[in-house]
Motif scaffolding. Structure first.
Motif, PDB file in Angstrom:
ATOM      1  N   ARG A 286      -3.371   0.240   0.730  1.00  0.00           N
ATOM      2  CA  ARG A 286      -1.987  -0.026   0.389  1.00  0.00           C
ATOM      3  C   ARG A 286      -1.749   0.311  -1.077  1.00  0.00           C
ATOM      4  N   PRO A 287      -0.659   1.007  -1.364  1.00  0.00           N
ATOM      5  CA  PRO A 287      -0.357   1.305  -2.745  1.00  0.00           C
ATOM      6  C   PRO A 287       0.193   0.068  -3.421  1.00  0.00           C
ATOM      7  N   GLY A 288       0.650   0.257  -4.614  1.00  0.00           N
ATOM      8  CA  GLY A 288       1.289  -0.842  -5.307  1.00  0.00           C
ATOM      9  C   GLY A 288       2.559  -1.233  -4.582  1.00  0.00           C
ATOM     10  N   PRO A 289       3.254  -2.198  -5.086  1.00  0.00           N
ATOM     11  CA  PRO A 289       4.481  -2.655  -4.425  1.00  0.00           C
ATOM     12  C   PRO A 289       5.438  -1.504  -4.176  1.00  0.00           C
ATOM     13  N   VAL A 290       5.954  -1.445  -2.978  1.00  0.00           N
ATOM     14  CA  VAL A 290       6.899  -0.387  -2.642  1.00  0.00           C
ATOM     15  C   VAL A 290       8.331  -0.882  -2.722  1.00  0.00           C
ATOM     16  N   GLY A 291       8.489  -2.109  -3.205  1.00  0.00           N
ATOM     17  CA  GLY A 291       9.829  -2.621  -3.419  1.00  0.00           C
ATOM     18  C   GLY A 291      10.588  -2.765  -2.113  1.00  0.00           C
ATOM     19  N   PRO A 292      11.886  -2.684  -2.181  1.00  0.00           N
ATOM     20  CA  PRO A 292      12.712  -2.887  -0.985  1.00  0.00           C
ATOM     21  C   PRO A 292      12.864  -1.646  -0.141  1.00  0.00           C
ATOM     22  N   VAL A 293      12.129  -0.553  -0.492  1.00  0.00           N
ATOM     23  CA  VAL A 293      12.331   0.708   0.229  1.00  0.00           C
ATOM     24  C   VAL A 293      12.007   0.564   1.702  1.00  0.00           C
ATOM     25  N   ALA A 294      10.844  -0.048   1.996  1.00  0.00           N
ATOM     26  CA  ALA A 294      10.420  -0.111   3.391  1.00  0.00           C
ATOM     27  C   ALA A 294      11.430  -0.829   4.282  1.00  0.00           C
TER      28      ALA A 294
ATOM     29  N   ASN B  77       1.855   8.184  -0.066  1.00  0.00           N
ATOM     30  CA  ASN B  77       1.508   9.464  -0.689  1.00  0.00           C
ATOM     31  C   ASN B  77       2.062   9.460  -2.105  1.00  0.00           C
ATOM     32  N   SER B  78       1.185   9.231  -3.068  1.00  0.00           N
ATOM     33  CA  SER B  78       1.628   9.138  -4.461  1.00  0.00           C
ATOM     34  C   SER B  78       2.088  10.483  -5.012  1.00  0.00           C
ATOM     35  N   ASN B  79       1.647  11.580  -4.386  1.00  0.00           N
ATOM     36  CA  ASN B  79       2.048  12.905  -4.872  1.00  0.00           C
ATOM     37  C   ASN B  79       3.539  13.152  -4.678  1.00  0.00           C
ATOM     38  N   THR B  80       4.067  12.668  -3.558  1.00  0.00           N
ATOM     39  CA  THR B  80       5.485  12.901  -3.252  1.00  0.00           C
ATOM     40  C   THR B  80       6.296  11.620  -3.214  1.00  0.00           C
ATOM     41  N   ASP B  81       5.665  10.494  -3.568  1.00  0.00           N
ATOM     42  CA  ASP B  81       6.333   9.188  -3.540  1.00  0.00           C
ATOM     43  C   ASP B  81       6.923   8.911  -2.158  1.00  0.00           C
ATOM     44  N   THR B  82       6.099   9.151  -1.146  1.00  0.00           N
ATOM     45  CA  THR B  82       6.533   8.971   0.240  1.00  0.00           C
ATOM     46  C   THR B  82       5.729   7.852   0.887  1.00  0.00           C
ATOM     47  N   THR B  83       6.426   6.972   1.581  1.00  0.00           N
ATOM     48  CA  THR B  83       5.780   5.870   2.293  1.00  0.00           C
ATOM     49  C   THR B  83       5.887   6.102   3.793  1.00  0.00           C
ATOM     50  N   TYR B  84       4.781   5.910   4.480  1.00  0.00           N
ATOM     51  CA  TYR B  84       4.728   6.077   5.931  1.00  0.00           C
ATOM     52  C   TYR B  84       4.370   4.749   6.584  1.00  0.00           C
TER      53      TYR B  84
ATOM     54  N   MET C  97       3.163   8.871  12.585  1.00  0.00           N
ATOM     55  CA  MET C  97       3.455   8.382  11.237  1.00  0.00           C
ATOM     56  C   MET C  97       4.951   8.546  10.979  1.00  0.00           C
ATOM     57  N   LEU C  98       5.613   7.440  10.674  1.00  0.00           N
ATOM     58  CA  LEU C  98       7.041   7.440  10.391  1.00  0.00           C
ATOM     59  C   LEU C  98       7.266   7.566   8.888  1.00  0.00           C
ATOM     60  N   ASP C  99       7.922   8.646   8.487  1.00  0.00           N
ATOM     61  CA  ASP C  99       8.278   8.873   7.089  1.00  0.00           C
ATOM     62  C   ASP C  99       9.509   8.026   6.777  1.00  0.00           C
ATOM     63  N   LEU C 100       9.347   7.013   5.942  1.00  0.00           N
ATOM     64  CA  LEU C 100      10.452   6.114   5.640  1.00  0.00           C
ATOM     65  C   LEU C 100      11.500   6.755   4.739  1.00  0.00           C
TER      66      LEU C 100
ATOM     67  N   PHE D 264      -2.767  14.771   1.690  1.00  0.00           N
ATOM     68  CA  PHE D 264      -3.030  13.896   0.538  1.00  0.00           C
ATOM     69  C   PHE D 264      -4.186  12.972   0.880  1.00  0.00           C
ATOM     70  N   GLU D 265      -4.600  12.197  -0.072  1.00  0.00           N
ATOM     71  CA  GLU D 265      -5.700  11.257   0.133  1.00  0.00           C
ATOM     72  C   GLU D 265      -5.518  10.044  -0.748  1.00  0.00           C
TER      73      GLU D 265
END
Length: 653
Positions: A30-38, A61-68, A85-88, A135-136
């Motif tokens: 899990r990355p850092g907090p994703v805030g209210p995006v999800a 994905n920290s490269n594109t700031d994308t949460t799945y 995988m759902l791209d939010l 990404f990884e």
């Protein structure tokens, strides 16, 4: 994802099995907090059922700031697991290959992943699975690809058994165009097979899995690596003569054959025999395949690669230009053959072909129903046998039907009745079956054959797939009702329910232990994991060994306790004995099978011929009318095998 080590992928069992390893649970960092995006994106999703995705399985994905959000499991491979995988950010659903880093800890393993990414990321074609991102994080490597909701052609063929020629034109045309695009980018796929041909919502084929693909660096370069899937591997690859684009042409010929016939052209019971047939270019095409289809398959499977047709030539072949070529197909054809309105000449299977069920309607209209059974096409129900002459020797043979008097041994009580098992079927002993079979062989006519009447709509339980890994663990099997199990070397056995959720384990004393597949007892965890490995392998890589179908939801099928009780090999065949008294003999040289079973208070003989066509006869009728020489010879051999079980193995039920 395919691997360089060649696994055996055959329809009717194989020897050898991947080494047992314990797969760790797949975890996503899990990355850092994703805030209210999800939560916001989940509320705003349009047309996406987000309940299928676990909000706790967050991939970032920290490269594109994308949460799945990770969804359901789509499949497993040698290195990866594939999930929805759902791209939010976009509300789009992708297919994500997730590879745990411990699986690619060695440099060459990581290079293999990177090569796959580099080969696929710049490809863009309607018949090639689209690459989205790579990404990884600290634990996993992710390859995000186009999602194909309708699985692959291997699943379609599993339901349909064979496809019609218009469908084959449709799919093969797209496969050739996709392969042509790949070759134009100097890439050899090297693993073209049914499992790597995915279908999207519009029923378009997408070539997938570039794990074994390679780039041709200069004109005329020959690759020497031996890789691929055995049933589709070209002879020049197998013999290390150097290979190039022509290896993909060979694989396309194998794919076309499999779609029309139901199994790859060189498929055998053993990997060794498969390789021998490939190197000798030894295969046969059934008579009912049209001349144009037969001609194109033969061209693609030419032994010398330089003599195979180019992809451009294939698209101009008479097979594509002379027959009906639909512009689209309905999703329903994944399970049921479509109806085509065509004009002109249509090549049809002969009436004697006991293949997929067919009915001819008005001229120009052909309806093909699902191939539920492969018995006589002209007989939709079992005809009455009332009034048949009962020979004098029938009374002492009353054991054939388990009755006590000759008058009860007539078949009048069974005519026009539905094919059901006994309400409480009792297993028969091997000794009793031997006695019945011996009586049948001794009294049946040998010279004059009256073409015995087949039994229609018979439900037979038999071993449709098997895997022999007894040199380490045991013998895996799948029954025709899709239940799977393993007979371990210590004589214990384990059975997986049809829904894959529950397990029954019988220890060496026969004591039953039932439990949930997801929560096995500690002492049975390893055997349960092995069961899942066997089940996964047979489900993904093996095709039914015959077209004798079994109703999955019929009340007369006893699933829970039925399993393989004994098996052994000879130089000629493998012998399988089920716990309900059914004896099955699979012959290696021609892949025919004989199944001796007891149901409905009667004994039956089922013969599956070289084309995987199944016919069932009552032993009562065989005693009166006799049978073909090939069936008689196999019944005689089965008697010697059954005698071996009774006298040497000591089978008793």
């Amino acid at each position: 994802m395919s691997v360089d080590v060649l696994p055996a992928k055959v329809s009717q069992g194989h020897t050898g099995y991947p080494k047992y390893t314990q797969l760790p649970a797949m975890r996503e960092s899990r990355p850092g907090p994703v805030g209210p995006v999800a939560p916001t994106k989940r509320r705003d999703a349009k047309g996406v059922n987000i309940t299928n995705f676990d909000p706790n399985c967050i991939i970032y994905n920290s490269n594109t700031d994308t949460t799945y959000l990770r969804g359901k499991l789509l499949g497993k491979g040698g290195f990866a697991r594939c999930y929805e995988m759902l791209d939010l950010n976009s509300n789009k659903i992708y297919a994500g290959k997730i590879i745990h880093k411990h699986r690619i800890s060695k440099p060459h393993q990581r290079q293999k992943i990177m090569r796959e990414v580099e080969l696929q990321r710049y490809l863009s074609h309607k018949n090639v699975v689209a690459f989205h991102s790579f990404f990884e994080d600290d634990e996993n490597v992710y390859i995000v690809l186009e999602n194909c909701n309708r699985k692959s052609l291997v699943y379609m063929l599993k339901h349909r058994k064979t496809l019609t020629e218009p469908e084959v034109r449709y799919f093969m045309g797209q496969l050739v165009e996709g392969t042509q695009y790949i070759h134009n980018h100097n890439i050899i796929h090297r693993d073209l097979k049914l499992g790597n041909m995915l279908l999207n919502d519009d029923m378009n084929v997408k070539v997938a899995d570039f794990g074994l693909a390679t780039r041709v660096e200069f004109e005329g370069e020959k690759k020497m690596t031996v890789c691929g899937t055995p049933n589709y591997i070209a002879p020049e690859v197998l013999q290390k003569r150097g290979h190039s684009y022509e290896a993909d042409i060979w694989a396309l010929g194998c794919v076309m054959y499999a779609l029309l016939v139901g199994h790859p052209p060189f498929e055998t019971a053993t990997l060794k025999e498969t390789y021998i047939r490939i190197t000798e270019n030894r295969f046969s095409i059934p008579d009912w395949v049209s001349p144009t289809a037969r001609n194109l398959i033969t061209k693609c499977l030419t032994h010398e690669p330089e003599l195979r047709p180019s992809l451009e030539t294939i698209l101009r072949d008479e097979f594509f230009t002379s027959g009906h070529h639909p512009n689209n197909l309905p999703p329903s054809c994944c399970t049921t053959a479509p109806r085509f309105q065509t004009s002109g000449h249509r090549y049809s299977r002969p009436k004697s072909y006991a293949g997929p069920d067919q009915q001819r309607l008005d001229p120009g209209v052909e309806r093909i129903t699902s191939p539920i059974r492969d018995l006589e096409l002209n007989s939709r129900s079992e005809r009455s046998s009332k009034g048949r002459h009962t020979p004098d020797f029938f009374i002492p043979v009353s054991r054939l039907s388990g009755r006590t008097s000759g008058s009860e041994a007539t078949r009048s009580d069974r005519s026009d009745s539905p094919p059901m098992r006994e309400s409480s079927p009792k297993p028969r002993s091997a000794a009793n079956l031997l006695d019945v079979l011996t009586t049948c062989l001794e009294h049946m006519p040998k010279d004059v054959i009256k073409n015995p009447e087949p039994v229609a709509d018979m439900t037979i339980l038999w071993v449709s797939k098997w895997v022999d890994y007894s040199n380490k663990y045991g013998f895996g099997f799948q029954l025709s009702n899709d239940s799977m199990g393993v007979l371990f070397n210590d004589t214990s056995r384990i059975i997986l329910s049809l829904d894959g959720k529950s397990v029954q384990y019988y220890d060496m004393t026969g004591r039953l232990n039932a439990f949930n597949a997801d929560n096995p007892p500690d002492d049975l965890e390893k055997k349960t994991t092995l069961l899942m490995y066997f089940a996964k392998y047979m489900d993904e890589h093996l095709i039914q060994g015959g077209n004798l179908e079994c109703s999955k939801d019929s009340d007369d099928i006893s699933v829970g306790s039925l399993c393989l009780k004994k098996w052994f090999r000879t130089a000629k065949a493998i012998v399988l004995y089920l716990s309900d008294g059914t004896l099955q003999v699979n012959f290696f040289d021609d892949h025919t099978k004989i199944i001796l079973s007891y149901m409905r208070n009667d004994y039956f003989v089922t013969y599956i011929d070289e084309e995987r066509r199944a016919t069932t006869y009552s032993m009562v009728h065989l005693i009166q009318d006799g049978c073909q020489r090939d069936i008689l010879d196999r019944m005689t051999f089965s008697r010697s095998m059954l005698k071996n079980l009774v006298d040497i193995e000591g089978v008793d039920i």
